[in-house]
Design an enzyme around this catalytic site. Structure first.
Site, PDB file in Angstrom:
ATOM      1  N   ASP A  51      35.869  -1.022  24.690  1.00  0.00           N
ATOM      2  CA  ASP A  51      36.792  -2.000  23.447  1.00  0.00           C
ATOM      3  C   ASP A  51      35.762  -2.248  22.534  1.00  0.00           C
ATOM      4  O   ASP A  51      34.877  -2.998  22.685  1.00  0.00           O
ATOM      5  CB  ASP A  51      37.366  -2.621  24.617  1.00  0.00           C
ATOM      6  CG  ASP A  51      38.310  -3.765  23.815  1.00  0.00           C
ATOM      7  OD1 ASP A  51      38.254  -3.966  22.378  1.00  0.00           O
ATOM      8  OD2 ASP A  51      38.158  -5.042  24.631  1.00  0.00           O
ATOM      9  N   GLU A 130       5.597  -3.077  10.509  1.00  0.00           N
ATOM     10  CA  GLU A 130       4.811  -3.816  11.105  1.00  0.00           C
ATOM     11  C   GLU A 130       5.343  -5.247  12.118  1.00  0.00           C
ATOM     12  O   GLU A 130       5.658  -5.945  11.522  1.00  0.00           O
ATOM     13  CB  GLU A 130       3.996  -4.211  10.334  1.00  0.00           C
ATOM     14  CG  GLU A 130       2.798  -3.508   9.829  1.00  0.00           C
ATOM     15  CD  GLU A 130       2.202  -3.602   8.249  1.00  0.00           C
ATOM     16  OE1 GLU A 130       2.159  -4.622   8.721  1.00  0.00           O
ATOM     17  OE2 GLU A 130       2.337  -3.628   7.647  1.00  0.00           O
ATOM     18  N   GLU A 132       6.197  -8.655  14.246  1.00  0.00           N
ATOM     19  CA  GLU A 132       5.336  -9.190  15.217  1.00  0.00           C
ATOM     20  C   GLU A 132       6.470  -9.693  16.383  1.00  0.00           C
ATOM     21  O   GLU A 132       7.621 -10.074  16.269  1.00  0.00           O
ATOM     22  CB  GLU A 132       4.331 -10.894  14.392  1.00  0.00           C
ATOM     23  CG  GLU A 132       3.389 -10.013  13.003  1.00  0.00           C
ATOM     24  CD  GLU A 132       3.547 -11.234  12.163  1.00  0.00           C
ATOM     25  OE1 GLU A 132       2.330 -10.751  11.809  1.00  0.00           O
ATOM     26  OE2 GLU A 132       4.446 -11.157  11.656  1.00  0.00           O
ATOM     27  N   GLU A 186      -2.751 -11.677  17.154  1.00  0.00           N
ATOM     28  CA  GLU A 186      -1.970 -11.924  15.191  1.00  0.00           C
ATOM     29  C   GLU A 186      -2.337 -13.612  15.522  1.00  0.00           C
ATOM     30  O   GLU A 186      -2.945 -13.992  16.416  1.00  0.00           O
ATOM     31  CB  GLU A 186      -0.798 -11.823  15.450  1.00  0.00           C
ATOM     32  CG  GLU A 186       0.270 -10.772  14.598  1.00  0.00           C
ATOM     33  CD  GLU A 186      -0.140 -10.927  12.959  1.00  0.00           C
ATOM     34  OE1 GLU A 186      -0.951 -12.314  12.932  1.00  0.00           O
ATOM     35  OE2 GLU A 186      -0.792 -10.213  12.616  1.00  0.00           O
ATOM     36  N   GLU A 193       0.993  -8.213  17.973  1.00  0.00           N
ATOM     37  CA  GLU A 193       1.139  -7.603  17.126  1.00  0.00           C
ATOM     38  C   GLU A 193       1.123  -5.504  17.505  1.00  0.00           C
ATOM     39  O   GLU A 193      -0.019  -5.952  18.024  1.00  0.00           O
ATOM     40  CB  GLU A 193       0.966  -7.106  15.355  1.00  0.00           C
ATOM     41  CG  GLU A 193       1.524  -6.146  14.125  1.00  0.00           C
ATOM     42  CD  GLU A 193       1.770  -6.340  12.953  1.00  0.00           C
ATOM     43  OE1 GLU A 193       0.760  -5.031  12.374  1.00  0.00           O
ATOM     44  OE2 GLU A 193       1.024  -7.773  12.374  1.00  0.00           O
ATOM     45  N   HIS A 242       6.806  -6.674   8.299  1.00  0.00           N
ATOM     46  CA  HIS A 242       6.927  -6.047   6.769  1.00  0.00           C
ATOM     47  C   HIS A 242       7.120  -4.800   7.141  1.00  0.00           C
ATOM     48  O   HIS A 242       6.496  -4.000   7.741  1.00  0.00           O
ATOM     49  CB  HIS A 242       5.110  -6.103   6.699  1.00  0.00           C
ATOM     50  CG  HIS A 242       4.353  -7.356   7.042  1.00  0.00           C
ATOM     51  ND1 HIS A 242       3.457  -7.740   6.477  1.00  0.00           N
ATOM     52  CD2 HIS A 242       5.141  -8.737   6.562  1.00  0.00           C
ATOM     53  CE1 HIS A 242       2.495  -9.184   6.860  1.00  0.00           C
ATOM     54  NE2 HIS A 242       4.383  -9.998   6.786  1.00  0.00           N
ATOM     55  N   ARG A 313      -1.655 -10.788  -0.761  1.00  0.00           N
ATOM     56  CA  ARG A 313      -0.748 -11.126  -0.080  1.00  0.00           C
ATOM     57  C   ARG A 313       0.333 -12.322  -0.255  1.00  0.00           C
ATOM     58  O   ARG A 313       0.757 -12.691   0.703  1.00  0.00           O
ATOM     59  CB  ARG A 313      -1.603 -10.820   1.105  1.00  0.00           C
ATOM     60  CG  ARG A 313      -2.207 -10.183   2.092  1.00  0.00           C
ATOM     61  CD  ARG A 313      -2.507 -10.127   3.185  1.00  0.00           C
ATOM     62  NE  ARG A 313      -3.859  -9.321   3.659  1.00  0.00           N
ATOM     63  CZ  ARG A 313      -3.097  -7.996   4.453  1.00  0.00           C
ATOM     64  NH1 ARG A 313      -2.129  -8.034   4.779  1.00  0.00           N
ATOM     65  NH2 ARG A 313      -3.882  -6.826   4.569  1.00  0.00           N
ATOM     66  N   GLU A 330       3.946  -2.478   0.304  1.00  0.00           N
ATOM     67  CA  GLU A 330       4.856  -3.754   1.266  1.00  0.00           C
ATOM     68  C   GLU A 330       6.343  -3.942   1.230  1.00  0.00           C
ATOM     69  O   GLU A 330       5.597  -5.072   0.193  1.00  0.00           O
ATOM     70  CB  GLU A 330       3.327  -3.671   1.753  1.00  0.00           C
ATOM     71  CG  GLU A 330       3.403  -4.676   3.466  1.00  0.00           C
ATOM     72  CD  GLU A 330       2.431  -5.294   3.931  1.00  0.00           C
ATOM     73  OE1 GLU A 330       2.068  -4.864   4.598  1.00  0.00           O
ATOM     74  OE2 GLU A 330       1.716  -6.361   2.912  1.00  0.00           O
ATOM     75  N   ARG A 332       7.272  -7.392   2.459  1.00  0.00           N
ATOM     76  CA  ARG A 332       7.196  -8.922   2.710  1.00  0.00           C
ATOM     77  C   ARG A 332       7.572  -9.548   3.724  1.00  0.00           C
ATOM     78  O   ARG A 332       7.093  -9.730   4.659  1.00  0.00           O
ATOM     79  CB  ARG A 332       5.662  -8.711   2.148  1.00  0.00           C
ATOM     80  CG  ARG A 332       4.767  -7.804   2.178  1.00  0.00           C
ATOM     81  CD  ARG A 332       3.219  -8.973   2.064  1.00  0.00           C
ATOM     82  NE  ARG A 332       2.145 -10.016   2.599  1.00  0.00           N
ATOM     83  CZ  ARG A 332       2.070  -9.631   3.121  1.00  0.00           C
ATOM     84  NH1 ARG A 332       1.964  -8.994   3.594  1.00  0.00           N
ATOM     85  NH2 ARG A 332       1.325 -11.195   3.611  1.00  0.00           N
TER      86      ARG A 332
END
Length: 441
Positions: A51, A130, A132, A186, A193, A242, A313, A330, A332
């Protein structure tokens, strides 16, 4: 990869008693129905009905009949037995309408459609997320926000009390066909992670869904609660997802150019340009909760500003050091509460728009963006990500590239559910407000 005959033989050899047919709603929540293994033939031939009006964002009651069709390449034994000598396996399914057409509201179909457009341009997208997560203690059958341990980044036992649980999760995922790269504690207390290898976008999205399901199940079997909530604890690091991205042209990494600046091809640079231009709208998809924006704040290595760099970063997009076949971007900002199918589809559509239009990004910024003044960021062309869910949904409404990637059905329901969440949040009286005002106003 299985043929149907090989799959049936495996089911017999492994004493599989039940099959769980799994799919996700547009919010990324896993749904499942169990069938006896003896009914697999029928499920493959004519589908398994359900459904659709009972699944959030799928269908209205007058058009509710839908079918699940298993993708046999997704077959995997669940790493826990139903009962002695009997196994349970899962198959991830595509959702179809009774007329045999794919259902446009199926997140897996949304990603398949985006991948087909990339293939028409000669590319396939590989992604490596990645994820976490936190492990919290439980009280009276409910999760708390009390961390299971008090370790920090890359700590190990005896401070890290979850080594054995992470190992159990890794072994379970390995049994299901995952190739695990690493697992570690982490930054925050109780935060972890586990990284698995990158791969083609659809299979990786399937793996993200499976990863979350397995992690939460094994945590529960150990008396703990695993959560992928982006920011469960005030003042602590939040949980991100990430996403490492590369486009391949056959066996060649199309992002790599050994003669170019940073050894990034024009294609890679234009892909960055597309991501930067559409980042505000993408954020609504990859950060879909009110809570997501409690993570996107300065001070915890979560991105706040729309810029790109090499190893920096503090940027939304960074270029890790690997080159050749390992060349990648990457991205982030995403967090693990999002639907990986919709998130990857939005990222791919935005990047390909940059490729088509040859969008040139601003120069990469290798400074700490958090420490720059507003004037300095303005000169460098660095904008802010949306600061809350309402802002992100407004950007999504205006961005036809990302909206078209979702399709009108998914966009309309995604926007409706996000707006409802924002409205409910704004109407609530939160404990912070009571504590701050009750004795002073």
């Amino acid at each position: 990869m299985y043929s149907i005959d090989q799959l049936l033989e495996t089911i017999r050899d492994k004493n599989v008693e039940f099959l769980r047919l799994q799919f996700t709603d547009i919010q990324g929540l896993v749904k499942s129905v169990s069938i006896p293994a003896t009914r697999l033939g029928k499920a493959l031939d004519s589908g398994t009905g359900f459904d659709g009006s009972s699944i959030e964002g799928f269908a209205r009651i007058q058009e509710s009949d839908m079918l699940l069709r298993p993708d046999i390449s997704s077959f995997a034994l669940l790493p826990w037995r139903a009962r002695e000598n009997k196994n349970v396996a899962r198959l991830i399914c595509d959702v179809y309408k009774p007329n045999g057409q794919p259902f446009e509201g199926d997140p897996r179909f949304v990603l398949k459609r985006a991948m087909k457009k990339a293939e028409e341009m000669g590319y396939t997208m590989n992604v490596g997320p990645e994820l976490e997560f936190f492990l919290f203690k439980m009280e009276n059958g409910r999760a708390t926000t009390i961390p299971h341990d008090f370790a920090g980044y890359f700590d190990f036992g005896p401070v890290d009390l979850a080594e054995d649980i992470r190992r159990e999760i890794v072994l379970a995922l390995t049994e299901m066909g995952f190739k695990i790269e690493a697992s570690h504690h982490e930054v925050a207390k109780g935060q972890h992670e586990i990284d698995f290898t990158y791969g083609e976008a659809l299979r990786t999205a399937d793996n993200v869904v499976t990863f979350k399901y397995v992690t939460r199940t094994i945590a529960m079997r150990n008396g703990l609660a695993a959560t992928f909530m982006p920011k469960p604890v005030y003042g602590a690091a939040g949980s991100g997802m990430h996403v490492n991205i590369s486009l391949f042209r056959g066996e060649e990494n199309a992002f790599f150019d050994p003669e170019a600046k940073m050894q990034l091809s024009d294609l890679a640079r234009h892909f960055v340009g597309g991501l930067l231009e559409h980042a505000p709208a993408i954020t609504a998809i990859t950060n879909p909760l009110v809570n997501s924006y409690k993570r996107l704040v300065s001070g915890f290595e979560a991105p706040v500003y729309i810029g790109w760099s090499g190893p920096n970063r503090s940027s939304l997009i960074r270029v890790p050091s690997g080159r050749g076949l390992s060349t990648r971007l990457e991205f982030r900002s995403p967090d693990p509460s999002c639907s990986p199918y919709l998130g990857f589809a939005a990222i791919l559509a935005a990047g390909l728009d940059g490729v088509r239009r040859k969008i040139e990004p601003e120069d990469p910024v290798d400074l700490n963006i958090y420490e720059l003044s507003d004037e300095e960021r303005g000169r460098l062309g660095i904008r802010l990500l949306p600061s809350n869910l309402r802002e992100a949904l407004d950007f999504l409404e205006e961005d036809m590239v990302v909206r078209d990637a979702l399709g009108e059905h998914v966009y309309a329901n995604f926007s409706r559910l996000g707006s409802l969440e924002w409205e409910m949040y704004n109407r609530q009286v939160h404990p912070w407000e009571v504590e701050r005002y009750i004795n002073t106003i």
